[in-house]
Motif scaffolding. Structure first.
Motif, PDB file in Angstrom:
ATOM      1  N   UNK A  15      48.921  28.599  61.198  1.00 29.58           N
ATOM      2  CA  UNK A  15      48.638  27.023  61.899  1.00 29.58           C
ATOM      3  C   UNK A  15      47.564  27.321  63.062  1.00 29.58           C
ATOM      4  N   UNK A  16      47.156  26.074  63.521  1.00 31.70           N
ATOM      5  CA  UNK A  16      46.162  26.049  64.678  1.00 31.70           C
ATOM      6  C   UNK A  16      46.662  26.930  65.890  1.00 31.70           C
ATOM      7  N   UNK A  17      47.886  27.017  66.171  1.00 26.60           N
ATOM      8  CA  UNK A  17      48.258  27.801  67.415  1.00 26.60           C
ATOM      9  C   UNK A  17      49.436  28.707  67.163  1.00 26.60           C
ATOM     10  N   UNK A  18      50.020  28.652  65.769  1.00 29.34           N
ATOM     11  CA  UNK A  18      51.277  29.467  65.516  1.00 29.34           C
ATOM     12  C   UNK A  18      51.209  29.981  64.155  1.00 29.34           C
ATOM     13  N   UNK A  19      52.182  31.092  64.157  1.00 29.02           N
ATOM     14  CA  UNK A  19      52.238  31.663  62.977  1.00 29.02           C
ATOM     15  C   UNK A  19      53.588  31.050  62.324  1.00 29.02           C
ATOM     16  N   UNK A  20      53.563  30.873  60.867  1.00 30.49           N
ATOM     17  CA  UNK A  20      54.594  30.224  60.343  1.00 30.49           C
ATOM     18  C   UNK A  20      55.210  31.166  59.387  1.00 30.49           C
TER      19      UNK A  20
END
Length: 348
Positions: free
Chosen positions: A287-292
């Motif tokens: 994601x833009x700021x996170x890992x999913x």
């Protein structure tokens, strides 16, 4: 079978709890995927905000109209309250009344003339309008609280602090519905600052007996609790998400390129880490700021690798420490031997 004002406000509280459940588990989760730029197919669900608005709206809500009836001069009865509901809520899709101008319910014999029905998220509930005004207007008037405060008994005096002349309030005491609405608002505000965990209890049968499973009853509860939508969102979504910085900090020891320090951006470090570990691309998304991470087993694999790596590092640290300690002792003994030998040669 007979629902009055008490059951109405209890069901209102249940609606608000269901609303915050929807906000935190269905709406917020799907909105997060969109914010983070994750490819996502929206899953439809019933949002009961429209029912909460029917009850608590400050102008046209049922509680607001009930308070208005309690406050207005003239003859006020439960029938005048129902008449007011029929005027204001007649077109609302979740409000049903035989006396309303909507022709849908004129011939509905299951709905008595002195009742109204609300289609809650859990199903339709019929309320007897009798007693609504009196129960909502159950106030502790100022002169009564002042009389109790003047009592000689210390306990009675302590139970009515609002009767103290020094704390006199000229405003009309709030109605029971207003007090409950304020309490629910405080509860919702408190819950929104937390990270709640939900436990959904399913009643297998009406008798509350063991070894009896009523399939129709269980399916009904699963539907109105929103569990089907929740399961669909969870299965289509990601089991774990974390910002890049803490993720890299936790798992950087698993890759030689990121251990012990990674000099570049955190996202690039996480990409290098996951490529090094050869985790299948379908198991995670950036994601833009996170890992999913989609599947829990991927997270368990990372945790197992980290645990093993910590054990290896602990072994390495112990080995280096024992080597340093033995070498230090050896060098000390060597210096001592040299000193002893030099003094012995001098003596000889």
């Amino acid at each position: 079978q007979d629902n009055s004002f008490e059951q109405f406000i209890i069901n209102y509280c249940n609606e608000k709890l269901q609303q915050i459940f929807i906000e935190l588990t269905l709406k917020e989760e799907q909105e997060e995927y969109i914010r983070e730029g994750i490819e996502w197919t929206h899953i439809e669900y019933f949002n009961n905000a429209i029912i909460c608005d029917l009850i608590e709206n400050n102008q046209t809500g049922i509680l607001a109209m009930l308070d208005e009836e309690c406050l207005r001069p003239g003859t006020v009865t439960d029938d005048t309250f129902l008449e007011k509901l029929n005027q204001v809520c007649a077109t609302h899709q979740h409000f049903e009344s035989r006396m309303s101008k909507s022709s849908r319910f004129l011939n509905d014999t299951s709905l008595p003339h002195s009742c109204f029905r609300i289609q809650h998220y859990a199903g339709k509930v019929m309320y007897q309008v009798e007693g609504f005004v009196d129960k909502n207007n159950d106030l502790l008037y100022r002169d009564l609280s002042q009389a109790m405060w003047k009592a000689s008994h210390s306990l009675i005096k302590a139970l009515f602090p609002e009767g103290n002349p020094a704390k006199i309030n000229l405003k009309r005491p709030p109605t029971a519905g207003s007090q409950f609405k304020a309490s629910v608002a405080t509860l919702m505000k408190n819950l929104q600052t937390k990270n709640p965990n939900y436990i959904r209890c399913i009643k297998p049968n009406e008798k509350k007996a063991a070894h009896i499973f009523n399939e129709a009853l269980v399916c009904h509860q699963i539907r109105y609790l929103g569990l089907l939508e929740n399961v669909r969102v969870r299965r289509a979504g990601y089991a774990f998400r974390q910002a890049y910085e803490p993720c890299l900090e936790r798992y950087k020891m698993l890759c030689k390129q990121t251990w012990p320090h990674w000099r570049g951006p955190a996202r690039a470090g996480v990409e290098v880490l996951f490529n090094e570990l050869r985790i299948p691309e379908e198991e995670f998304s950036f994601g833009r700021s996170k890992i999913f991470i989609r599947n829990p087993r991927t997270l368990f694999k990372l945790e197992d690798l980290r645990k093993q790596r910590l054990e290896d590092l602990a072994t390495l640290i112990g080995k280096i420490y024992r080597g340093w300690k033995c070498r230090t002792r050896f060098l000390l003994m060597k210096r001592c031997q040299i000193v002893i030998a030099s003094w012995y040669r001098r003596y000889a």
